[in-house]
Design a protein around this motif. Structure first.
Motif, short mmCIF file in Angstrom:
data_model
loop_
_atom_site.label_atom_id
_atom_site.label_comp_id
_atom_site.label_asym_id
_atom_site.label_seq_id
_atom_site.Cartn_x
_atom_site.Cartn_y
_atom_site.Cartn_z
N GLY A 1 -5.85 -39.33 10.77
CA GLY A 1 -4.81 -39.89 11.64
C GLY A 1 -5.36 -39.97 13.04
N ASP A 2 -4.66 -40.66 13.92
CA ASP A 2 -5.11 -40.74 15.31
C ASP A 2 -5.09 -39.37 15.98
N CYS A 3 -4.16 -38.54 15.52
CA CYS A 3 -4.03 -37.20 16.07
C CYS A 3 -3.66 -36.24 14.94
N LEU A 4 -4.46 -35.20 14.76
CA LEU A 4 -4.14 -34.14 13.82
C LEU A 4 -3.58 -32.97 14.61
N ILE A 5 -2.51 -32.37 14.10
CA ILE A 5 -1.90 -31.20 14.73
C ILE A 5 -2.01 -30.02 13.77
N VAL A 6 -2.52 -28.91 14.27
CA VAL A 6 -2.55 -27.66 13.52
C VAL A 6 -1.74 -26.69 14.35
N ALA A 7 -0.47 -26.49 13.97
CA ALA A 7 0.45 -25.68 14.76
C ALA A 7 0.86 -24.43 13.99
N ARG A 8 0.68 -23.30 14.61
CA ARG A 8 1.09 -22.01 14.04
C ARG A 8 0.48 -21.77 12.66
N VAL A 9 -0.77 -22.14 12.51
CA VAL A 9 -1.47 -21.98 11.23
C VAL A 9 -2.62 -20.99 11.34
N LEU A 10 -3.46 -21.14 12.35
CA LEU A 10 -4.70 -20.38 12.42
C LEU A 10 -4.50 -18.87 12.55
N ALA A 11 -3.41 -18.45 13.18
CA ALA A 11 -3.16 -17.01 13.33
C ALA A 11 -2.97 -16.32 11.99
N ARG B 1 -13.89 -33.15 9.88
CA ARG B 1 -14.39 -34.19 8.98
C ARG B 1 -13.43 -35.37 8.85
N ALA B 2 -12.14 -35.13 9.09
CA ALA B 2 -11.13 -36.19 8.98
C ALA B 2 -11.00 -37.01 10.26
N LEU B 3 -11.62 -36.56 11.33
CA LEU B 3 -11.49 -37.23 12.63
C LEU B 3 -12.60 -38.26 12.83
N GLY B 4 -12.19 -39.44 13.28
CA GLY B 4 -13.14 -40.47 13.65
C GLY B 4 -13.21 -40.58 15.16
N THR B 5 -14.01 -41.52 15.62
CA THR B 5 -14.15 -41.77 17.06
C THR B 5 -12.79 -42.13 17.65
N GLY B 6 -12.47 -41.51 18.76
CA GLY B 6 -11.21 -41.78 19.44
C GLY B 6 -10.03 -41.00 18.90
N GLN B 7 -10.23 -40.25 17.83
CA GLN B 7 -9.15 -39.43 17.27
C GLN B 7 -9.29 -38.01 17.81
N ARG B 8 -8.18 -37.27 17.79
CA ARG B 8 -8.25 -35.92 18.35
C ARG B 8 -7.43 -34.92 17.54
N LEU B 9 -7.71 -33.67 17.82
CA LEU B 9 -7.05 -32.55 17.16
C LEU B 9 -6.32 -31.74 18.22
#
Length: 180
Positions: free
Chosen positions: A72-82, A98-106
């Motif tokens: 997706g253009d933006c991946l969100i990982v919220a309240r997961v890593l803890a 690996r799912a991010l392309g150029t111009g996409q962000r996390l």
């Protein structure tokens, strides 16, 4: 806290019932979204996304974020890593990378510990609870930054969030060095 005006599709990785994605879609009427979680979690329903205002703007996709996530253009990982120990948290972020392309962000959204926690502080107890129940722990912003960078991402910014119940931060990252 984050400008999503240039995004079209947002993926909420480990999105559970879709509460975070629903709020993002409400604030960005131009956005479409994907709530991504284990099929068993998605089977429990996505009540926050059942808002008529969001109808037709989201889909649910089942899978395992330790293996692969949708792009997706933006991946969100919220309240997961803890919930995860450092190695697994890094693996989740590598999968996102690996799912991010150029111009996409996390965007990583987590509660961040202050650099020094006093004995008996409720944050200390919260971290103990995460460790006992999941093997994870609360981390400082610097510790989250370190995991993000080790996962092959380039940190572009950190935005503190003033949220009731704790000190939260949004870490923004883009693809960095290539990771297999």
């Amino acid at each position: 806290a984050v400008d999503l005006s240039h995004a079209a599709t947002v993926v909420d990785v480990g999105g559970g019932n879709g509460a975070v994605l629903a709020e993002v879609l409400r604030r960005g009427p131009h956005l479409r979204g994907v709530v991504f979680d284990l099929p068993a979690v998605l089977a429990l329903g996505a009540a926050p996304l059942e808002d008529p205002m969001l109808e037709g703007r989201w889909t649910a996709v089942g899978g395992d974020f330790l293996e692969e996530v949708p792009s997706g253009d933006c991946l969100i990982v919220a309240r997961v890593l803890a919930n995860w120990p450092d190695e697994a948290a890094e693996r989740i972020l590598r999968t996102c990378r690996r799912a991010l392309g150029t111009g996409q962000r996390l965007l990583v959204i987590e509660q961040a510990l202050p650099e020094r926690v006093e004995a008996g502080d409720l944050l200390e107890l919260g971290s103990l609870d995460l460790f006992v129940n999941f093997g994870g722990r609360l981390r400082t912003e610097d510790e989250f930054r370190s995991i993000v960078v080790r996962a092959g991402l380039h940190l572009t910014g950190t935005t503190p969030l003033d949220v009731a119940g704790g000190r939260w931060a949004v870490l923004e990252a883009v693809p960095g060095e290539d990771v297999g």
